[in-house]
Write a protein that holds these residues in place. Structure first.
Motif, PDB file in Angstrom:
ATOM      1  N   LEU A  21       8.916   5.702  -8.081  1.00 43.17           N
ATOM      2  CA  LEU A  21       7.830   5.148  -7.282  1.00 43.17           C
ATOM      3  C   LEU A  21       8.141   3.711  -6.878  1.00 43.17           C
ATOM      4  O   LEU A  21       7.958   3.325  -5.709  1.00 43.17           O
ATOM      5  CB  LEU A  21       6.525   5.216  -8.078  1.00 43.17           C
ATOM      6  N   LEU A  22       8.623   2.916  -7.824  1.00 43.76           N
ATOM      7  CA  LEU A  22       8.964   1.522  -7.531  1.00 43.76           C
ATOM      8  C   LEU A  22      10.050   1.454  -6.460  1.00 43.76           C
ATOM      9  O   LEU A  22       9.979   0.636  -5.534  1.00 43.76           O
ATOM     10  CB  LEU A  22       9.422   0.827  -8.811  1.00 43.76           C
ATOM     11  N   ILE A  67       4.669  -5.972  -9.148  1.00 39.70           N
ATOM     12  CA  ILE A  67       4.519  -4.591  -9.602  1.00 39.70           C
ATOM     13  C   ILE A  67       5.634  -4.361 -10.609  1.00 39.70           C
ATOM     14  O   ILE A  67       6.806  -4.589 -10.290  1.00 39.70           O
ATOM     15  CB  ILE A  67       4.627  -3.588  -8.437  1.00 39.70           C
ATOM     16  N   LEU A  68       5.268  -3.954 -11.814  1.00 40.02           N
ATOM     17  CA  LEU A  68       6.299  -3.812 -12.826  1.00 40.02           C
ATOM     18  C   LEU A  68       6.174  -2.514 -13.596  1.00 40.02           C
ATOM     19  O   LEU A  68       5.075  -2.065 -13.918  1.00 40.02           O
ATOM     20  CB  LEU A  68       6.324  -5.014 -13.771  1.00 40.02           C
ATOM     21  N   MET A  79      12.406   1.237  -0.336  1.00 43.41           N
ATOM     22  CA  MET A  79      13.196   2.276   0.327  1.00 43.41           C
ATOM     23  C   MET A  79      14.590   2.449  -0.270  1.00 43.41           C
ATOM     24  O   MET A  79      15.491   2.926   0.414  1.00 43.41           O
ATOM     25  CB  MET A  79      13.303   2.009   1.837  1.00 43.41           C
ATOM     26  N   LEU A  80      14.760   2.084  -1.552  1.00 38.22           N
ATOM     27  CA  LEU A  80      15.959   2.521  -2.250  1.00 38.22           C
ATOM     28  C   LEU A  80      15.901   4.035  -2.431  1.00 38.22           C
ATOM     29  O   LEU A  80      16.932   4.699  -2.568  1.00 38.22           O
ATOM     30  CB  LEU A  80      16.084   1.814  -3.598  1.00 38.22           C
ATOM     31  N   GLU A  81      14.690   4.567  -2.470  1.00 40.79           N
ATOM     32  CA  GLU A  81      14.450   6.007  -2.359  1.00 40.79           C
ATOM     33  C   GLU A  81      13.481   6.209  -1.195  1.00 40.79           C
ATOM     34  O   GLU A  81      12.436   5.545  -1.139  1.00 40.79           O
ATOM     35  CB  GLU A  81      13.836   6.587  -3.635  1.00 40.79           C
ATOM     36  N   GLU A 102       0.855  -1.193   0.000  1.00 38.99           N
ATOM     37  CA  GLU A 102       0.000   0.000   0.000  1.00 38.99           C
ATOM     38  C   GLU A 102       0.886   1.237   0.000  1.00 38.99           C
ATOM     39  O   GLU A 102       1.792   1.358   0.829  1.00 38.99           O
ATOM     40  CB  GLU A 102      -0.889   0.033   1.241  1.00 38.99           C
ATOM     41  N   LEU A 103       0.637   2.126  -0.924  1.00 41.24           N
ATOM     42  CA  LEU A 103       1.307   3.422  -0.952  1.00 41.24           C
ATOM     43  C   LEU A 103       0.260   4.492  -0.690  1.00 41.24           C
ATOM     44  O   LEU A 103      -0.797   4.502  -1.324  1.00 41.24           O
ATOM     45  CB  LEU A 103       1.969   3.667  -2.309  1.00 41.24           C
ATOM     46  N   ARG A 104       0.571   5.391   0.257  1.00 42.20           N
ATOM     47  CA  ARG A 104      -0.384   6.433   0.651  1.00 42.20           C
ATOM     48  C   ARG A 104       0.266   7.804   0.515  1.00 42.20           C
ATOM     49  O   ARG A 104       1.199   8.130   1.258  1.00 42.20           O
ATOM     50  CB  ARG A 104      -0.840   6.209   2.093  1.00 42.20           C
TER      51      ARG A 104
END
Length: 268
Positions: A59-60, A216-217, A65-67, A19-21
């Protein structure tokens, strides 16, 4: 042309895995993500499409958390990633937690990122042995099975430099699978390959989709996104411009910008 996804449709009641919020991310003065929210549920394949610079790869990379996002929350299996601080100063709050969460996320990059000094088998075994501290015999058996699955079992003792680009990317997929991830993340996995080798890799990803894996791709291949996805998300200038099923996004397009993008992709 790959065939359409054969797995049973994912119901809205399936458990959320990612989930991304309200995800925001800037690099200096450049605001790349401007408030992105979406959910990938158990067994779903979600494709992120959009032009270069739309924020897909960023986003990916925020998922594992690489970003680190400047604002917003990332949840894996309902567990929020602990973050501290605000804006550009925001940091991972719990290193032990993020190591554990990353062990649930298999990531396949544009470049293959294989260790040149290790055999293909050694590359695939490294994370389960070092990070997950699993039994060597068990890991080797599983690694060989994964290499067979992606069609390069005979290359186990070869070094990356001895493989074609398509074989190296399939080795990278086997490496990601060998940690038994809850979700697979693919960042333009065929962008460095010529069309013939691209087909090899897309066939493997399609096999994984048909097995019902959560994925997710990020992809530039619209035919593939249409055939393999449960949901497609079109990003434009750091926002979700349109999303829906493949039939909705590709067959009943609402956004003028998406129509323009698809028209350009069809004539590329």
């Amino acid at each position: 042309m790959v065939s359409m996804k054969q797995a049973e449709p994912v119901t809205a009641g399936a458990s959320p895995v990612v989930e991304l919020r309200d995800i925001h991310k800037s690099f200096g003065a450049l605001e790349v993500l401007k408030g992105i929210s979406f959910t990938a549920r158990e067994g779903q394949v979600v494709s992120l499409i959009g032009s270069s610079g739309s924020g897909k790869s960023t986003l990916l990379r925020c998922i594992n958390m690489l970003e680190v996002p400047d604002r917003g929350d990332v949840l894996i299996d309902g567990e929020a990633v602990a973050l501290s601080g605000d804006g550009p100063a925001r940091r991972i709050g719990d290193e032990n937690q993020i190591r554990r969460i990353r062990s649930e996320l298999g990531m396949v990059f544009q470049s293959f990122n294989l260790w040149a000094h290790m055999t293909v088998l050694g590359n695939v075994m490294e994370a389960p042995l070092v990070v997950q501290k699993r039994d060597r015999a068990e890991v080797e058996a599983e690694a060989r099975a994964m290499l067979d699955k992606v069609g390069i079992g005979s290359k186990a003792d070869a070094y990356p430099a001895q493989l074609s680009g398509g074989q190296q990317q399939r080795a990278a997929i086997a490496r990601a699978l060998c940690i038994n991830p809850r979700v697979m993340l693919f960042d333009e996995p065929t962008s460095a390959l010529d069309p013939e080798l691209e087909v090899e890799v897309l066939r493997v990803i399609k096999l994984l989709a048909d097995e019902g894996r959560t994925m997710i791709l990020v992809t530039h291949d619209m035919d593939f996104a249409r055939s393999v996805s449960d949901r497609v998300i079109f990003l434009h200038q750091g926002l979700i411009e349109e999303e829906g099923t493949p039939d909705e996004v590709f067959g009943a397009t609402k956004s003028a910008r998406l129509k323009q993008f698809l028209n350009a992709a069809n004539h590329a």
